[in-house]
Design a protein around this motif. Structure first.
Motif, PDB file in Angstrom:
ATOM      1  N   ILE A  45       0.832  -1.205   0.000  1.00 49.61           N
ATOM      2  CA  ILE A  45       0.000   0.000   0.000  1.00 49.61           C
ATOM      3  C   ILE A  45       0.864   1.251   0.000  1.00 49.61           C
ATOM      4  O   ILE A  45       0.616   2.191  -0.753  1.00 49.61           O
ATOM      5  N   ARG A  46       1.886   1.265   0.838  1.00 49.56           N
ATOM      6  CA  ARG A  46       2.752   2.450   0.890  1.00 49.56           C
ATOM      7  C   ARG A  46       3.451   2.675  -0.448  1.00 49.56           C
ATOM      8  O   ARG A  46       3.618   3.802  -0.894  1.00 49.56           O
ATOM      9  N   GLY A  47       3.873   1.601  -1.095  1.00 53.34           N
ATOM     10  CA  GLY A  47       4.509   1.738  -2.400  1.00 53.34           C
ATOM     11  C   GLY A  47       3.552   2.344  -3.419  1.00 53.34           C
ATOM     12  O   GLY A  47       3.926   3.219  -4.209  1.00 53.34           O
ATOM     13  N   TYR A  48       2.301   1.891  -3.387  1.00 57.76           N
ATOM     14  CA  TYR A  48       1.283   2.438  -4.283  1.00 57.76           C
ATOM     15  C   TYR A  48       1.085   3.927  -3.995  1.00 57.76           C
ATOM     16  O   TYR A  48       1.054   4.751  -4.920  1.00 57.76           O
ATOM     17  N   GLN A  49       0.945   4.280  -2.713  1.00 58.14           N
ATOM     18  CA  GLN A  49       0.716   5.678  -2.355  1.00 58.14           C
ATOM     19  C   GLN A  49       1.886   6.558  -2.778  1.00 58.14           C
ATOM     20  O   GLN A  49       1.688   7.668  -3.277  1.00 58.14           O
ATOM     21  N   ILE A  50       3.091   6.064  -2.581  1.00 52.32           N
ATOM     22  CA  ILE A  50       4.267   6.843  -2.980  1.00 52.32           C
ATOM     23  C   ILE A  50       4.289   7.023  -4.490  1.00 52.32           C
ATOM     24  O   ILE A  50       4.450   8.140  -4.992  1.00 52.32           O
ATOM     25  N   LEU A  51       4.143   5.936  -5.227  1.00 54.30           N
ATOM     26  CA  LEU A  51       4.189   6.018  -6.686  1.00 54.30           C
ATOM     27  C   LEU A  51       3.078   6.925  -7.222  1.00 54.30           C
ATOM     28  O   LEU A  51       3.311   7.759  -8.102  1.00 54.30           O
ATOM     29  N   SER A  52       1.880   6.807  -6.674  1.00 55.47           N
ATOM     30  CA  SER A  52       0.777   7.657  -7.087  1.00 55.47           C
ATOM     31  C   SER A  52       1.077   9.126  -6.806  1.00 55.47           C
ATOM     32  O   SER A  52       0.839  10.000  -7.654  1.00 55.47           O
ATOM     33  N   THR A  53       1.619   9.411  -5.642  1.00 53.56           N
ATOM     34  CA  THR A  53       1.946  10.795  -5.286  1.00 53.56           C
ATOM     35  C   THR A  53       3.050  11.342  -6.165  1.00 53.56           C
ATOM     36  O   THR A  53       2.992  12.494  -6.614  1.00 53.56           O
ATOM     37  N   VAL A  54       4.059  10.531  -6.438  1.00 54.60           N
ATOM     38  CA  VAL A  54       5.153  10.962  -7.312  1.00 54.60           C
ATOM     39  C   VAL A  54       4.612  11.349  -8.682  1.00 54.60           C
ATOM     40  O   VAL A  54       4.979  12.381  -9.246  1.00 54.60           O
ATOM     41  N   ILE A  55       3.709  10.538  -9.210  1.00 53.44           N
ATOM     42  CA  ILE A  55       3.194  10.776 -10.560  1.00 53.44           C
ATOM     43  C   ILE A  55       2.132  11.878 -10.596  1.00 53.44           C
ATOM     44  O   ILE A  55       2.161  12.749 -11.462  1.00 53.44           O
ATOM     45  N   HIS A  56       1.226  11.874  -9.641  1.00 55.55           N
ATOM     46  CA  HIS A  56       0.094  12.805  -9.715  1.00 55.55           C
ATOM     47  C   HIS A  56       0.310  14.132  -8.988  1.00 55.55           C
ATOM     48  O   HIS A  56      -0.378  15.104  -9.288  1.00 55.55           O
ATOM     49  N   ARG A  57       1.227  14.174  -8.035  1.00 55.29           N
ATOM     50  CA  ARG A  57       1.390  15.399  -7.247  1.00 55.29           C
ATOM     51  C   ARG A  57       2.727  16.105  -7.480  1.00 55.29           C
ATOM     52  O   ARG A  57       2.901  17.235  -7.077  1.00 55.29           O
ATOM     53  N   ASP A  58       3.684  15.413  -8.060  1.00 58.71           N
ATOM     54  CA  ASP A  58       4.976  16.014  -8.418  1.00 58.71           C
ATOM     55  C   ASP A  58       5.624  16.771  -7.254  1.00 58.71           C
ATOM     56  O   ASP A  58       5.911  17.967  -7.356  1.00 58.71           O
ATOM     57  N   ALA A  59       5.845  16.074  -6.145  1.00 52.79           N
ATOM     58  CA  ALA A  59       6.494  16.690  -4.975  1.00 52.79           C
ATOM     59  C   ALA A  59       7.882  17.187  -5.374  1.00 52.79           C
ATOM     60  O   ALA A  59       8.608  16.500  -6.093  1.00 52.79           O
ATOM     61  N   PRO A  60       8.278  18.375  -4.915  1.00 57.73           N
ATOM     62  CA  PRO A  60       9.554  18.962  -5.353  1.00 57.73           C
ATOM     63  C   PRO A  60      10.792  18.204  -4.864  1.00 57.73           C
ATOM     64  O   PRO A  60      11.858  18.298  -5.471  1.00 57.73           O
ATOM     65  N   ASN A  61      10.655  17.469  -3.746  1.00 63.01           N
ATOM     66  CA  ASN A  61      11.802  16.722  -3.237  1.00 63.01           C
ATOM     67  C   ASN A  61      11.321  15.601  -2.312  1.00 63.01           C
ATOM     68  O   ASN A  61      10.127  15.496  -2.008  1.00 63.01           O
ATOM     69  N   GLN A  62      12.257  14.775  -1.884  1.00 60.74           N
ATOM     70  CA  GLN A  62      11.929  13.619  -1.055  1.00 60.74           C
ATOM     71  C   GLN A  62      11.285  14.048   0.263  1.00 60.74           C
ATOM     72  O   GLN A  62      10.340  13.422   0.734  1.00 60.74           O
ATOM     73  N   GLN A  63      11.761  15.127   0.855  1.00 64.93           N
ATOM     74  CA  GLN A  63      11.192  15.605   2.121  1.00 64.93           C
ATOM     75  C   GLN A  63       9.727  16.010   1.941  1.00 64.93           C
ATOM     76  O   GLN A  63       8.874  15.674   2.770  1.00 64.93           O
ATOM     77  N   ALA A  64       9.405  16.705   0.875  1.00 68.47           N
ATOM     78  CA  ALA A  64       8.020  17.121   0.615  1.00 68.47           C
ATOM     79  C   ALA A  64       7.128  15.906   0.362  1.00 68.47           C
ATOM     80  O   ALA A  64       5.978  15.876   0.803  1.00 68.47           O
ATOM     81  N   LEU A  65       7.667  14.905  -0.297  1.00 68.08           N
ATOM     82  CA  LEU A  65       6.921  13.671  -0.537  1.00 68.08           C
ATOM     83  C   LEU A  65       6.565  13.008   0.790  1.00 68.08           C
ATOM     84  O   LEU A  65       5.410  12.653   1.031  1.00 68.08           O
ATOM     85  N   GLY A  66       7.555  12.865   1.672  1.00 66.46           N
ATOM     86  CA  GLY A  66       7.309  12.261   2.982  1.00 66.46           C
ATOM     87  C   GLY A  66       6.333  13.067   3.813  1.00 66.46           C
ATOM     88  O   GLY A  66       5.461  12.513   4.486  1.00 66.46           O
ATOM     89  N   SER A  67       6.457  14.371   3.747  1.00 66.93           N
ATOM     90  CA  SER A  67       5.557  15.248   4.498  1.00 66.93           C
ATOM     91  C   SER A  67       4.125  15.108   4.001  1.00 66.93           C
ATOM     92  O   SER A  67       3.190  15.001   4.804  1.00 66.93           O
ATOM     93  N   HIS A  68       3.950  15.089   2.691  1.00 66.44           N
ATOM     94  CA  HIS A  68       2.600  14.957   2.125  1.00 66.44           C
ATOM     95  C   HIS A  68       1.946  13.648   2.567  1.00 66.44           C
ATOM     96  O   HIS A  68       0.764  13.619   2.882  1.00 66.44           O
ATOM     97  N   LEU A  69       2.719  12.577   2.584  1.00 69.59           N
ATOM     98  CA  LEU A  69       2.176  11.263   2.925  1.00 69.59           C
ATOM     99  C   LEU A  69       2.251  10.956   4.422  1.00 69.59           C
ATOM    100  O   LEU A  69       1.800   9.895   4.847  1.00 69.59           O
ATOM    101  N   ALA A  70       2.813  11.875   5.204  1.00 67.62           N
ATOM    102  CA  ALA A  70       2.980  11.685   6.647  1.00 67.62           C
ATOM    103  C   ALA A  70       3.765  10.398   6.939  1.00 67.62           C
ATOM    104  O   ALA A  70       3.397   9.606   7.794  1.00 67.62           O
ATOM    105  N   ILE A  71       4.866  10.232   6.187  1.00 67.08           N
ATOM    106  CA  ILE A  71       5.749   9.085   6.391  1.00 67.08           C
ATOM    107  C   ILE A  71       7.062   9.597   6.964  1.00 67.08           C
ATOM    108  O   ILE A  71       7.683  10.507   6.397  1.00 67.08           O
ATOM    109  N   ASP A  72       7.483   9.008   8.060  1.00 68.66           N
ATOM    110  CA  ASP A  72       8.752   9.354   8.690  1.00 68.66           C
ATOM    111  C   ASP A  72       9.881   9.218   7.675  1.00 68.66           C
ATOM    112  O   ASP A  72       9.892   8.279   6.870  1.00 68.66           O
TER     113      ASP A  72
END
Length: 167
Positions: A45-72
């Protein structure tokens, strides 16, 4: 008396507290269908959420990606390692800060997400099959609004922690 109190106090309304039980049951039903739909996805599930966010939300960096998904950040690193090893994402220097890393999907990752999105859409349709089409659309819209309100008022809240505390 406000309209919302009037409606909640009608004879057919559920008593206070039942909303939590109802949401919990829907969430459990969703989780089981979602887990089945993403079976085989690297990092689940986490892999799906990450991949979906990477493709659909275009987070500017790894920190923003983690923050958006609330992943440590430590957990995110391990999850990203799994996705990189599977060839679905890659780390590249962030355009705004070469010290930071941006996560981008590979062609393989884009193709994989498209396949899994079909499976997830079917799982969601199955969950909502007891509702008419317009009702399902309204429910999805209302839940989205409520979720964004909660996210704005509690930006660091993790939906995964809520899952861990269900009865």
């Amino acid at each position: 008396m406000s309209e919302s109190l009037h409606v909640r106090n009608s004879p057919d309304a559920a008593p206070p507290g039942d909303l939590g039980w109802h949401l919990g049951m829907v969430l459990r039903g969703y989780q089981s269908r979602f887990e089945e739909a993403v079976e085989g996805m690297p990092a689940g599930i986490r892999g799906y959420q990450i991949l979906s966010t990477v493709i659909h939300r275009d987070a500017p960096n790894q920190q923003a990606l983690g923050s958006h998904l609330a992943i440590d950040r430590t957990v995110l690193t391990y999850l990203l390692d799994t996705l990189v090893d599977a060839g679905v994402v890659e780390r590249v220097p962030a355009p705004s800060d070469r010290r930071a890393r941006k996560i981008v999907a590979t062609d393989k990752g884009r193709g994989m997400l498209a396949q899994y999105e079909e499976r997830v859409a079917a799982a969601e349709a199955d969950l909502l099959s007891g509702l008419e089409g317009a009702e399902a659309d309204t429910l999805a819209s209302l839940i989205s609004r409520l979720a964004m309100d909660v996210h704005r008022s509690q930006p660091g809240a993790s939906p995964c922690e809520a899952m861990d505390h269900l009865p």
